[in-house]
Design an enzyme around this catalytic site. Structure first.
Site, PDB file in Angstrom:
ATOM      1  N   THR A  85      -5.592 -10.318   0.587  1.00  0.00           N
ATOM      2  CA  THR A  85      -6.528  -8.523  -0.057  1.00  0.00           C
ATOM      3  C   THR A  85      -6.927  -9.177  -1.807  1.00  0.00           C
ATOM      4  O   THR A  85      -7.509  -8.163  -2.064  1.00  0.00           O
ATOM      5  CB  THR A  85      -5.191  -7.542  -0.596  1.00  0.00           C
ATOM      6  OG1 THR A  85      -3.795  -7.673  -0.626  1.00  0.00           O
ATOM      7  CG2 THR A  85      -4.827  -6.689   1.560  1.00  0.00           C
ATOM      8  N   CYS A  86      -5.719 -10.362  -1.486  1.00  0.00           N
ATOM      9  CA  CYS A  86      -6.306 -10.499  -3.127  1.00  0.00           C
ATOM     10  C   CYS A  86      -7.729 -10.922  -3.183  1.00  0.00           C
ATOM     11  O   CYS A  86      -8.696 -10.914  -4.632  1.00  0.00           O
ATOM     12  CB  CYS A  86      -5.333 -11.805  -3.681  1.00  0.00           C
ATOM     13  SG  CYS A  86      -3.751 -11.431  -3.935  1.00  0.00           S
TER      14      CYS A  86
END
Length: 1035
Positions: free
Chosen positions: A1002-1003
């Protein structure tokens, strides 16, 4: 047809540039011009650029206005009916595409094309007859697809400039064969441009008052004798001249008058003035205007008028004019102004009146006769004789250049403003004809360059005049400026920030922006609370509250000592006009129309931000002369997504600065034995089961010890989890904590059933420090570029930007209450007390469901609401609900928000509506845009079968599942500003077919997708992954 005309089609050669045609000329002309050129007829890059621009503009006019031929079959011509409706930006892009393809230009408008080219080459069709034996120059402007040249056996060419008019040749109607010498080597089009340019620079003969005779008048003899100078013009004179010239067949007289007047500031400044009887209204008419106004409190200037005090100064006259012009505004605007009915001697009003009398008033009065000017404009620009409009264009360009290079003292003269009002009014009263479009293309950029150098006060006067007298033309002026900016961007994509035309057009758009606000419905008086007023209010409240209230405030912070707006970034025009964009609820021209997408896409915001910081540094050292320009100071023209980029660069620069400062401190103190060295980031370690307590305690310690640490990059760590925060962990942290904070069970916010919005609890369980911490969390989300699932009414974002809530905000806060109060305001019957039975005592339900009563005025239960005080009641009612009742809670909340965002250009860039989009994200949920912006790695492409199956499954999902997929891949279920096309999703192959679930980083917005063997298996694995995902781990 002469022998030479029959041979001209054979003489055509390959064009040197796509879409550029060759031009025929005589050998004698070429031989005579060559010595003057002195460069072998070679065109400079600037000349080539001008030629390319000319052809693109011809394509643009063909797409937008057509060729005028009803039987046209060209699919790229508006006259054929085959061109789809397009915006000016789309037309400009299409014109550029047609130019690159060497597309067809219509053959049915040779006069139009020739005149367009002559305007670029400095050539006119105004021909003077003479007995000289000078060589002739025949110019036939052809489209790239022309198979024949169009020439006139009775025309004469004249090479002109702003200061010279030189006749090159003439030929007789009776002997056309003697006038042209055949040649097999036509002069290239670009060479002709070079020759014309060099001739203009070489000729040193001053401009004479002689005007060449019209090409349509055959039989002209000697040159027209010098005429006396024309000192001024008015509509009646121009109309009479036009009729005389049309009757005589020669337009020399009108040419002479246009050149004399429109090219000189002193003469045009005295032209097109109103008749004396229309300049000012009589005292009796002013009294009638006041009596005709809707019932409301009269200010002091109006009372003086009714009492017969007509010997007021200019300021008083201006105040009366503004009051009279506001009589047509809606009831809502009237009601917002009537809160001052109770006390006419309000100290605030006295202060503002004194301030306005101390400085020169900004009057919107002008002597321009707009009705007569617009009649003349239609007459001249739509005349079948093209030389008239060409002469007008040339003269106005010369006028604009003279204004641009005037002295600073001359710019403040009234006649300069008078001239600009006239010239801009000609530009805005267009009819989409070819000549009107040429006027915009050639003259508007010149006018904008002249206007952009004027003093701020003169620009403010111009905005006032446009708002009062040209409100119906503002939309056209905005569209014209936007069209020119888009065209300049497409022609010069790599140098947008250095393009002088784009910069000057943007500065003029700013004047139009404020004129648009002035011409719209305004909150009067302004609901914006300035920093000094906030400081005074805070001082009074602290004195009343006593020491106990001060002890509850754990955070030392004052917004007065930390203003949002740097000194150099203060809008002088806004300050002088005393108007704010937030005061305008329903602008005459939607503020979104001021966005320019083409400019925003090519602006290179990282470079523009550096220019902004350079301006800030030069301001700090006291430098007043700078060549830097930043579009961040003109944020109204930027798309919201571009503004987000600017805010991102600013926050990252501050994060890096704080990081380097901390690292420098650690290195310097290394070996000193000191503990507790500052961290280079803002780290929060939280437990999922105690998320809100851990987060608030951690932020409280930071805010109390060193508030500057809040500007470091946020790093979140969940206890017991291995995830490393590169952005994704922070997103989930914000999402989880927002869900708990805004839970009604927490007691700090209540949910309004009608709108589903969250509002501050007037009787919270926690103290003000908790609201400060929540404000810090909202500020950190913006600072770290994280979108939150927060449902605030718009009034919250307006209050964060410094505005007070007013009656208009109730429409979003509680539509039912707003409608009820609006019905009360609209009721005109004298039996209001009996019908509504409403007093100044109100009741509402608190968080526990109990009814609470409040008196808006002392002994309010005994004061009935009637026609004389209904506006006061509505104003006090709205103020209590939106401001007074939650004043302490919101004050603490705003303090926490500003502790993070005080030094960012947030207020400079965003309006309240855009702040909401910045916090909550866009409402456009278009997964087709996400598919188009997605990239692939590891062997996957758009044509891979599993990728096709993936998007087929995604597009068939319900909205809730799509949000879960977005959260699974990016860490947030919110759409970024600008839509999903601004989100860069990366799908990479994660091995062959297996039973593993899809995973994500998700980063970095990365989806790891195994290559499943079937579409059914892909759908089953994907749905399970997005529905049961929680927590972070290491892969």
């Amino acid at each position: 047809m002469s022998e030479e005309e029959q041979q001209q089609p054979k003489a055509r050669q390959t064009s040197p540039l796509p879409g550029v045609s060759r031009a025929s000329t005589s050998m004698a002309a070429a031989e005579s011009i060559a010595p003057v050129a002195g460069s072998g007829g070679r065109a400079t890059p600037e000349m080539k650029r001008s030629a390319v621009r000319s052809l693109i503009q011809r394509y643009f006019h063909q797409l937008q206005s057509g060729c005028g031929n009803e039987n046209c079959t060209n699919a790229n011509c508006a006259s054929s009916g085959k061109v789809a409706p397009m915006t000016p930006n789309e037309v400009a892009a299409r014109a550029l595409q047609l130019f690159s393809q060497d597309a067809q230009l219509c053959e049915s408008t040779p006069d139009t094309l020739a005149s367009s080219s002559r305007s670029h080459l400095g050539l006119t069709a105004d021909c003077a007859s003479g007995s000289h034996n000078s060589p002739q120059l025949d110019v036939d402007m052809l489209s790239p697809n022309d198979s024949s040249s169009s020439s006139s056996s009775s025309s004469t060419s004249t090479i002109t400039s702003a200061s010279t008019t030189t006749t090159t040749s003439t030929h007789s109607n009776t002997a056309p064969q003697d006038a042209t010498v055949s040649t097999s080597s036509p002069l290239p089009f670009l060479e002709l441009i070079a020759v014309g340019s060099l001739l203009q620079t070489k000729l040193s003969t001053p401009a004479t008052e002689t005007t060449a005779s019209n090409a349509d008048s055959s039989g002209s003899g000697a040159c027209t004798p010098t005429r006396p100078a024309v000192e001024f013009l008015d509509a009646v004179t121009v109309e009479r001249m036009y009729e005389e010239c049309r009757s005589s067949g020669s337009y020399d007289l009108l040419h002479h008058a246009i050149t004399d007047v429109f090219s000189r500031v002193d003469r045009l400044g005295k032209s097109f003035c109103r008749a004396p009887e229309t300049e000012q209204s009589s005292p009796s008419s002013k009294v009638q205007a006041l009596l005709a106004k809707s019932p409301c409190a009269l200010n002091k200037e109006e009372l003086r008028t009714l009492e017969g005090e007509h010997d007021k100064d200019e300021d008083s006259t201006q105040a009366l004019d503004q009051a009279s012009s506001s009589s047509s505004r809606t009831e809502v605007n009237t009601s917002s102004r009537l809160s001052g009915e109770v006390d006419e001697d309000d100290p605030m009003e006295q202060s503002e009146a004194k301030e306005s009398s101390d400085e020169d008033a900004l009057t919107s009065d002008t002597l321009v006769d707009f009705s007569g000017l617009r009649r003349v404009n239609r007459l001249l620009m739509r005349s079948p004789n093209r030389s008239i409009s060409e002469k007008l264009m040339t003269s106005v360009i010369q006028l604009a250049e003279s204004i641009r290079y005037m002295g600073a003292a001359d710019w403040e003269q009234e006649n300069v403003l008078h001239c600009l009002v006239i010239c801009f009014d000609i530009a805005t009263n267009t009819s989409n004809s070819v000549m009107d479009m040429e006027y915009l293309d050639e003259v508007l950029p010149k006018l904008c360059k002249a206007t952009s150098v004027l003093p701020v006060r003169t620009q403010a006067r111009l905005a006032c005049i446009w708002a009062k007298h040209c409100a119906d033309q503002l939309q056209t002026l905005v569209a014209s400026c936007q069209q020119q900016i888009t065209l300049q961007v497409l022609l010069d994509e790599d140098s947008v920030r250095e393009n002088e035309s784009i910069i000057s057009l943007t500065k003029v758009l700013k004047i139009v922006f404020y004129a648009n606000i002035l011409a719209s419905e305004l909150e009067c008086p302004s609901c914006l609370v300035s920093l000094p007023q906030s400081a005074e209010s805070a001082t009074d409240e602290d004195a009343d509250a006593g020491a106990a209230a001060l002890e509850d405030d754990l955070f030392i912070y004052s917004s007065v000592t930390h203003p949002h707006m740097p000194k150099f970034a203060e809008d002088k025009l806004e300050k002088l006009l005393k108007v704010h964009a937030g005061d305008c609820r329903q602008p005459l021209v939607p503020l979104e129309d001021f966005y320019n997408e083409a400019l925003s896409d090519h602006i290179h915001m990282n470079q523009d931000y550096l220019s902004y910081k350079t301006l800030a540094m030069e301001s700090e050292i006291g430098s007043s002369h700078t060549n830097y320009f930043s579009f961040m100071l003109y944020a109204f023209i930027l798309m919201p997504a571009t503004k987000v980029d600017a805010l991102y660069y600013d926050s990252r620069m501050r994060m890096y600065s704080e990081r380097y400062t901390s690292l420098y401190s650690i290195i310097n103190n290394f070996g000193d034995g000191q503990d507790g060295a500052p961290r280079p980031d803002l780290k929060l370690t939280v437990r999922r089961e105690q998320l809100i307590n851990d987060a608030l305690i951690g932020l409280e310690l930071v805010a109390m010890s060193n508030p500057k640490d809040l500007k470091k990059q946020l790093v979140v760590e969940f206890v017991g989890e291995q995830g490393i925060d590169e952005g994704g962990v922070s997103k989930e942290f914000f999402q989880l904590i927002v869900e708990e904070i805004f839970n009604p069970a927490f007691g700090m916010f209540v949910q309004q059933e009608e709108t589903n919005n969250m509002w501050f609890n007037a009787m919270p369980f926690e103290n003000g420090a908790q609201f400060t911490l929540i404000g810090i969390i909202i500020g950190l989300a913006i600072y770290n570029n994280v979108i939150l699932a927060v449902n605030f009414p718009m009034v919250v974002y307006r209050k964060l930007m410094g505005y007070r809530g007013t009656f208009n905000d109730l429409n979003d806060w509680s539509p039912t209450l707003y409608k009820s109060l609006m019905d009360l305001l609209k009721y005109e019957g004298q039996d209001m007390e009996e019908v509504f039975q409403q007093t100044f005592k109100i009741s509402y339900s608190n968080v526990f469901g109990e009814m609470v009563e409040h008196e808006l005025v002392p002994h309010g239960g005994e004061v009935a609401v009637g026609q004389h005080n209904k506006h006061l009641f509505v104003s006090l009612y709205s103020d209590y609900l939106l401001n007074v009742n939650i004043e302490q809670q919101f004050k603490a909340f705003r303090k926490g928000f500003e502790m993070v965002t005080d030094e960012s250009p947030l207020k400079l860039l965003f309006r309240p509506e855009e702040i909401e989009m910045l916090v909550c994200g866009s409402r456009e949920f278009n997964f087709v845009e996400l598919e188009q912006s997605t990239e692939y790695e590891g062997g996957y492409t758009e044509e891979t079968q599993i990728i096709k199956d993936f998007w087929s499954i995604v597009h068939g999902m319900p909205p809730e599942s799509k949000r879960k997929l977005l959260e699974f891949t990016t860490g947030s279920d919110r759409v970024p500003v600008g839509g999903l096309r601004c989100l860069r999703l990366l799908i990479t192959r994660h091995g062959p077919d297996s039973e593993r679930l899809p995973t994500s980083h998700t980063c970095f917005n990365v989806l790891l997708l195994p290559e499943y063997s079937s579409k059914e298996k892909l759908e089953e694995r994907l749905l399970k992954a997005i529905n049961y995902s929680k927590g972070f781990g290491m892969l």
